[in-house]
Motif scaffolding. Structure first.
Motif, mmCIF file in Angstrom:
data_model
loop_
_atom_site.group_PDB
_atom_site.id
_atom_site.type_symbol
_atom_site.label_atom_id
_atom_site.label_comp_id
_atom_site.label_asym_id
_atom_site.label_seq_id
_atom_site.Cartn_x
_atom_site.Cartn_y
_atom_site.Cartn_z
ATOM 1 N N PRO A 168 37.087 46.049 45.466
ATOM 2 C CA PRO A 168 38.403 46.449 45.986
ATOM 3 C C PRO A 168 38.915 47.743 45.351
ATOM 4 N N GLY A 170 32.949 43.689 46.332
ATOM 5 C CA GLY A 170 32.843 43.208 44.947
ATOM 6 C C GLY A 170 33.056 41.706 44.831
ATOM 7 N N ASP A 217 49.012 37.638 45.414
ATOM 8 C CA ASP A 217 49.691 38.395 44.355
ATOM 9 C C ASP A 217 49.494 39.897 44.502
ATOM 10 N N ALA A 225 33.864 51.931 38.706
ATOM 11 C CA ALA A 225 34.658 50.811 39.249
ATOM 12 C C ALA A 225 33.695 49.636 39.389
HETATM 13 C C1 LIG Z 1 37.281 33.301 41.680
HETATM 14 C C2 LIG Z 1 38.186 34.506 41.475
HETATM 15 C C3 LIG Z 1 39.429 34.533 42.077
HETATM 16 C C4 LIG Z 1 40.277 35.638 41.904
HETATM 17 N N1 LIG Z 1 41.498 35.659 42.501
HETATM 18 C C5 LIG Z 1 42.288 36.753 42.400
HETATM 19 C C6 LIG Z 1 43.555 36.817 43.060
HETATM 20 O O1 LIG Z 1 43.973 35.878 43.746
HETATM 21 N N2 LIG Z 1 44.302 37.964 42.901
HETATM 22 C C7 LIG Z 1 43.882 39.030 42.151
HETATM 23 O O2 LIG Z 1 44.584 40.039 42.069
HETATM 24 N N3 LIG Z 1 42.681 38.983 41.506
HETATM 25 C C8 LIG Z 1 41.889 37.880 41.615
HETATM 26 N N4 LIG Z 1 40.681 37.847 40.957
HETATM 27 C C9 LIG Z 1 40.270 39.036 40.160
HETATM 28 C C10 LIG Z 1 39.790 40.151 41.106
HETATM 29 O O3 LIG Z 1 38.761 39.655 41.952
HETATM 30 C C11 LIG Z 1 39.273 41.337 40.292
HETATM 31 O O4 LIG Z 1 40.322 41.799 39.467
HETATM 32 C C12 LIG Z 1 38.792 42.456 41.219
HETATM 33 O O5 LIG Z 1 37.727 42.032 42.028
HETATM 34 C C13 LIG Z 1 38.363 43.678 40.395
HETATM 35 O O6 LIG Z 1 37.887 44.647 41.297
HETATM 36 P P1 LIG Z 1 36.866 45.776 40.823
HETATM 37 O O7 LIG Z 1 36.634 46.615 42.059
HETATM 38 O O8 LIG Z 1 37.329 46.394 39.578
HETATM 39 O O9 LIG Z 1 35.524 44.978 40.435
HETATM 40 P P2 LIG Z 1 34.579 44.023 41.277
HETATM 41 O O10 LIG Z 1 35.314 43.300 42.329
HETATM 42 O O11 LIG Z 1 33.838 43.229 40.266
HETATM 43 O O12 LIG Z 1 33.563 45.028 41.998
HETATM 44 C C14 LIG Z 1 32.669 45.795 41.232
HETATM 45 C C15 LIG Z 1 31.479 46.160 42.095
HETATM 46 O O13 LIG Z 1 30.657 47.080 41.358
HETATM 47 C C16 LIG Z 1 29.300 46.806 41.637
HETATM 48 N N5 LIG Z 1 28.491 47.325 40.531
HETATM 49 C C17 LIG Z 1 28.527 46.963 39.237
HETATM 50 N N6 LIG Z 1 27.654 47.693 38.507
HETATM 51 C C18 LIG Z 1 27.049 48.534 39.380
HETATM 52 C C19 LIG Z 1 26.042 49.527 39.242
HETATM 53 N N7 LIG Z 1 25.495 49.823 38.050
HETATM 54 N N8 LIG Z 1 25.644 50.194 40.355
HETATM 55 C C20 LIG Z 1 26.190 49.923 41.579
HETATM 56 N N9 LIG Z 1 27.150 48.984 41.756
HETATM 57 C C21 LIG Z 1 27.571 48.302 40.669
HETATM 58 C C22 LIG Z 1 29.251 45.272 41.715
HETATM 59 O O14 LIG Z 1 28.129 44.882 42.487
HETATM 60 C C23 LIG Z 1 30.584 44.965 42.422
HETATM 61 O O15 LIG Z 1 30.419 44.860 43.817
HETATM 62 C C24 LIG Z 1 39.844 36.749 41.106
HETATM 63 C C25 LIG Z 1 38.578 36.726 40.512
HETATM 64 C C26 LIG Z 1 37.749 35.627 40.685
HETATM 65 C C27 LIG Z 1 36.387 35.608 40.034
#
Ligand SMILES: Cc1cc2nc3c(=O)[nH]c(=O)nc-3n(C[C@H](O)[C@H](O)[C@H](O)COP(=O)(O)OP(=O)(O)OC[C@H]3O[C@@H](n4cnc5c(N)ncnc54)[C@H](O)[C@@H]3O)c2cc1C
Length: 327
Positions: free
Chosen positions: A13, A40, A53, A115
């Protein structure tokens, strides 16, 4: 090889919203994602969960949120690369970066925004020889769509949060739920565990899955064993969901010379890491009082983009500019 202004590693996201904001600052943008799809953790763990939220959106499923984020991210037509894990980093003599993916692909970029969340996600596989045959058929590690389980006898293996939550979620739509867990106790929210224990689900503890059988790659029966009495039962199933945990690993990024704290990458208030030209946003970024919520990352992404823009063109404005100015 085309030189991009910014390469966002991770299409979760925060990577998606960050890509949109890069377009607002007229930066040539590339997203590289390890998984075969965007979104993600939201797409991986909870596409059908209600998220409540995010300011201004009272309730939205994970899937719909990612659909809208992807649409928004594509506004300025970034290059999106799927199925590649970025593993290598090289700083060239002109200060630009050369990234290498696990399959040897190279990506040239002026700046990098990490990210990555906590890294690439992999579900723990069922440790049975026959499992591979049924994976991608009716042996699942995640719930991609609830429809797959409607009117079916579903066996769920596991005793943590995910197993308990999915059992409760699937109870109203499945024909029957059987939960198999190697311990007597479940872990998770007490309320959810009570719901499960008081439901129509058959709960087998302390049991483990011991064998699988089926026809034409369709799993139809699971052999389970009671760890105390050694009693064996054969359970006829339509779908099996295994929730034995998962691993998240940043992989070789840990060796890039970035400064870590609490398993995340330390950033300053500009989302700058200790390596000039590399920024971080979302779950991977660490600073005091960090919130691991999507809403928090939605502000970190634009901050990282503005910093990257100022890094490339120091005379440019560092402060955010309202989106209405750009359309
Ligand atoms: C079960 C659960 C329920 C949740 N519910 C909520 C909620 O209701 N509300 C809320 O605000 N948050 C919630 N969260 C937290 C929220 O999902 C995270 O804060 C959010 O997904 C973070 O987003 P991000 O893009 O930083 O990381 P991520 O969503 O982890 O995405 C990171 C991406 O980077 C990719 N990646 C990693 N390393 C590499 C690499 N070396 N090369 C290429 N790609 C790579 C991964 O494959 C992944 O797709 C929840 C989390 C979980 C586990």
């Amino acid at each position: 090889m085309k030189l991009f202004d910014v390469t966002i590693i991770g299409g979760g996201p925060i990577g998606l919203f960050t890509a949109f904001y890069c377009g607002m600052r007229e930066m040539e943008t590339k997203i590289i994602e390890f998984l075969p799809y965007l979104g993600g953790k939201v797409s991986y763990f909870y596409p059908e969960k209600m998220i409540r939220d995010i300011g201004g959106i009272p309730a939205i499923t994970g899937e719909e949120l990612i659909r809208q984020l992807e649409e928004q991210a594509r506004t300025f037509e970034p290059t999106i690369v799927l199925n590649e894990q970025v593993v290598g980093l090289e700083r060239l003599t002109d200060g630009t970066f050369l990234l290498t993916s696990h399959n040897g692909e190279k990506h040239h970029t002026r700046t990098i925004i990490l990210a990555t969340g906590f890294g690439t996600l992999k579900s723990a596989r069922l440790d049975l020889e026959e499992a591979e045959k049924y994976e991608g058929r009716n042996l699942h590690y995640t719930v991609e769509t609830l429809k797959n389980f409607s009117g079916k006898h579903v066996l769920i293996s596991g005793g943590g949060n995910s197993a308990v939550d999915w059992a409760n979620e699937l109870l109203p739509i499945a024909k029957h739920i059987t939960v198999v867990h190697r311990r007597k106790e479940f872990s998770g929210l007490e309320r959810n565990i009570s719901n499960l224990r008081n439901s129509t689900a058959t709960i087998l503890t302390p049991f483990v899955m011991e064998g699988l059988s089926g026809e034409d790659d369709q799993l139809s029966s699971v052999r389970v064993k009671n760890l105390e009495t050694e009693e064996i039962q054969n359970i006829v199933v339509d779908e099996v969901l295994v929730n034995h945990g998962f691993s998240i690993d940043l992989g070789p990024i840990k060796e890039w010379g970035l400064e870590f704290e609490n398993s995340s990458i330390k950033v300053d208030s500009f989302m700058q890491t200790n390596i000039p030209g590399i920024f971080a946003a979302g779950d991977i970024a660490s600073y005091q009082n960090k919130l691991h919520l999507i809403a928090g990352g939605f502000s970190e992404g634009p901050t990282a983009v503005n910093s990257a823009k100022a890094y490339i063109e120091p005379e440019k404005e560092l402060k955010p500019i309202f989106s209405t100015n750009h359309f």
